[in-house]
Enzyme design. Structure first.
Site, mmCIF file in Angstrom:
data_model
loop_
_atom_site.group_PDB
_atom_site.id
_atom_site.type_symbol
_atom_site.label_atom_id
_atom_site.label_comp_id
_atom_site.label_asym_id
_atom_site.label_seq_id
_atom_site.Cartn_x
_atom_site.Cartn_y
_atom_site.Cartn_z
ATOM 1 N N HIS A 34 0.845 -1.209 0.000
ATOM 2 C CA HIS A 34 0.000 0.000 0.000
ATOM 3 C C HIS A 34 0.877 1.254 0.000
ATOM 4 O O HIS A 34 0.593 2.226 -0.703
ATOM 5 C CB HIS A 34 -0.859 0.059 1.267
ATOM 6 N N ASP A 149 -3.813 -7.622 -6.985
ATOM 7 C CA ASP A 149 -5.208 -7.949 -7.315
ATOM 8 C C ASP A 149 -5.423 -7.587 -8.783
ATOM 9 O O ASP A 149 -6.133 -6.632 -9.112
ATOM 10 C CB ASP A 149 -6.156 -7.159 -6.409
HETATM 11 O O1 PAF Z 1 -8.078 -3.815 -3.021
HETATM 12 C C1 PAF Z 1 -8.738 -3.426 -2.034
HETATM 13 O O2 PAF Z 1 -8.213 -3.168 -0.956
HETATM 14 C C2 PAF Z 1 -10.239 -3.275 -2.162
HETATM 15 O O3 PAF Z 1 -10.773 -4.264 -2.974
HETATM 16 C C3 PAF Z 1 -10.664 -1.868 -2.643
HETATM 17 C C4 PAF Z 1 -10.193 -1.592 -4.038
HETATM 18 C C5 PAF Z 1 -10.120 -0.825 -1.677
HETATM 19 C C6 PAF Z 1 -12.195 -1.777 -2.632
HETATM 20 O O4 PAF Z 1 -12.721 -2.026 -1.378
#
Ligand code: PAF
Length: 279
Positions: A34, A149
């Protein structure tokens, strides 16, 4: 950094947008993956908005939702180091969904019916619902999503086009720990023993990539299944090689070097996914 629990708390200066805004949507339990999105967003925009919201509609399993790591104070501490051009938005579900905690319905075409979509009913409709809310509410210049993802990234890119929004969707490379495990909030839920085993997921993907140079898809499938049969703590849910944009799976007799390999495994109670560029 400023933190807002509700859209209504954002000051007017936030809404008069004379600057570029980068958005990093997250469900919290922030890790270096992140933080790499945040760093990229900071380098490309004047201001950055990080959303922290565990979106109930994208969970198809109540236990999974209940067990999802919740670390808001730690998360805010981690992003506070990025300085004053960072905002965090930590809404509650009623702000986004009102009284009905339900997904909308989108035509996500065949992107939704494969891999994670097959295993997790309604998951991507839930993701699309919350991402539409964030994109429409804040109209960011750019929004950043990790390739970890990868299917989600393709679906959000499609959604953005479907809704005719002007945000640029930016995909960012997977961040791995030194032993190869893709960073994920779910890694925190692994036991010490499971955490030692988990890097074998990436080893399985690397094996597939190595074999892809010389062999057709069917042989690679056989080898990957044999690999996970040997490493029996890891229950292979799927390994699929697919076109990187359409996510259409290759035919068994095709070479897959222009594709991407996707994997989902269960390790104890935790389900982990990963993917690799096969070229
Ligand atoms: O990837 C994630 O953390 C979630 O799927 C997102 C894109 C924040 C949507 O809730």
């Amino acid at each position: 950094m400023e933190v807002f629990n509700s859209f209504h708390e954002f000051p007017q200066r936030f809404l008069d947008k004379s600057y570029s805004l980068g958005m990093v949507p997250t469900m919290g339990a922030l890790h270096d993956g992140h933080l790499s999105l945040v760093e990229k967003a900071i380098s490309e925009n004047d201001k950055v908005l990080i959303t922290i919201f565990i979106n109930p509609t994208q969970f198809d399993d109540d236990k999974d939702l209940m067990n999802y790591p919740r670390e808001l104070q730690k998360d805010l501490e981690k992003i506070s180091h990025f300085g004053e051009n960072i905002w965090a938005y930590t809404p509650n579900a009623s702000e986004i969904y009102g009284e009905h905690l339900e997904s909308k319905h989108y035509d996500l075409n065949s992107l939704e019916t494969v891999m994670e979509g097959k295993s997790r009913a309604g998951h991507f409709q839930g993701v699309a619902t919350v991402v539409e809310y964030f994109l429409k509410t804040f109209s960011p210049t750019r929004a950043y999503f990790g390739e970890k993802d990868y299917q989600q990234l393709q679906i959000i890119t499609h959604l953005n086009e479907l809704l005719g929004l002007s945000t640029e969707i930016v995909g960012c490379p997977i961040v791995r720990t030194s032993d190869g495990l893709a960073m994920s909030s779910r890694n925190a839920l692994l036991t010490v023993e499971e955490r030692k085993i988990a890097p074998q997921i990436y080893q399985g993907l690397q094996l597939a990539k190595k074999l892809a140079k010389d062999y057709i898809y069917k042989s690679i499938l056989d080898e990957v299944h044999a690999f996970f049969h040997k490493h029996s703590e890891l229950k292979l849910e799927y390994f699929t090689a697919a076109d990187p944009s359409t996510l259409v799976e290759f035919e068994p007799d095709e070479k897959i070097t222009r594709g991407r390999g996707f994997i989902a495994v269960r390790l104890g109670k935790i389900r982990l996914i990963d993917n690799i560029n096969m070229s």
